[in-house]
Enzyme design. Structure first.
Site, PDB file in Angstrom:
ATOM      1  CB  THR A  14      -0.994  -0.202   1.569  1.00  0.00           C
ATOM      2  OG1 THR A  14       0.221   0.076   2.899  1.00  0.00           O
ATOM      3  CG2 THR A  14      -1.989  -1.567   1.055  1.00  0.00           C
ATOM      4  CG  ASP A  15      -1.294   4.931  -1.316  1.00  0.00           C
ATOM      5  OD1 ASP A  15      -1.966   4.613  -0.145  1.00  0.00           O
ATOM      6  OD2 ASP A  15      -1.618   5.675  -1.933  1.00  0.00           O
ATOM      7  CB  ALA A  16       1.283   7.579   2.802  1.00  0.00           C
TER       8      ALA A  16
END
Length: 134
Positions: A14-16
């Site tokens: 995942t991203d942030a």
């Protein structure tokens, strides 16, 4: 016939914001294609060492439909849409457990000579097995 493989979304995918990073789907689709071949009785390392071939992605068209998030379970499919003498094309879907579409891709994979990376025909034993699965 469509092959399906379960994949859990890990934090590293995942991203942030906790949403699956776009490049993570490439890994998910790769895993499903590998497991598809394995389900037919073929290991990619064995195809390379024993038969001197490997498969490489030639092209991909991808459509991101909905966001998948950290810790979700997805079904990732691999369905052969077109089979040629030296390549095969897959339709691949990433779906939530409730069958809601998250991401869709069309992937063209080519057969290569392992030592030279030049295109070669898919060996007959593998081609026939793939045809039987269509």
């Amino acid at each position: 016939m469509s092959f399906r493989w379960p994949i859990r979304v890990y934090y590293e995918d995942t991203d942030a914001g906790g949403v699956v990073y776009h490049a993570s789907y490439l890994r998910f689709f790769e895993r499903a294609r590998t497991e598809f071949l394995r389900s037919l009785g073929f290991e990619q390392d064995d195809l390379r060492t024993r038969y001197g071939i490997l498969f490489a992605v030639r092209s991909m068209q991808i459509d991101y439909v909905k966001a998948a998030r950290f810790n979700e379970m997805l079904w990732v499919s691999a369905e052969v849409e077109q089979l040629k003498s030296a390549s095969l094309s897959f339709k691949q879907l990433a779906m939530r457990q409730d069958d809601q579409l998250v991401c869709e891709a069309r992937v063209r994979v080519v057969c290569l000579v392992a030592e030279t990376f030049r295109p070669t025909a898919i060996p007959d034993f593998l081609l026939q097995r793939l045809k039987n699965d269509l």
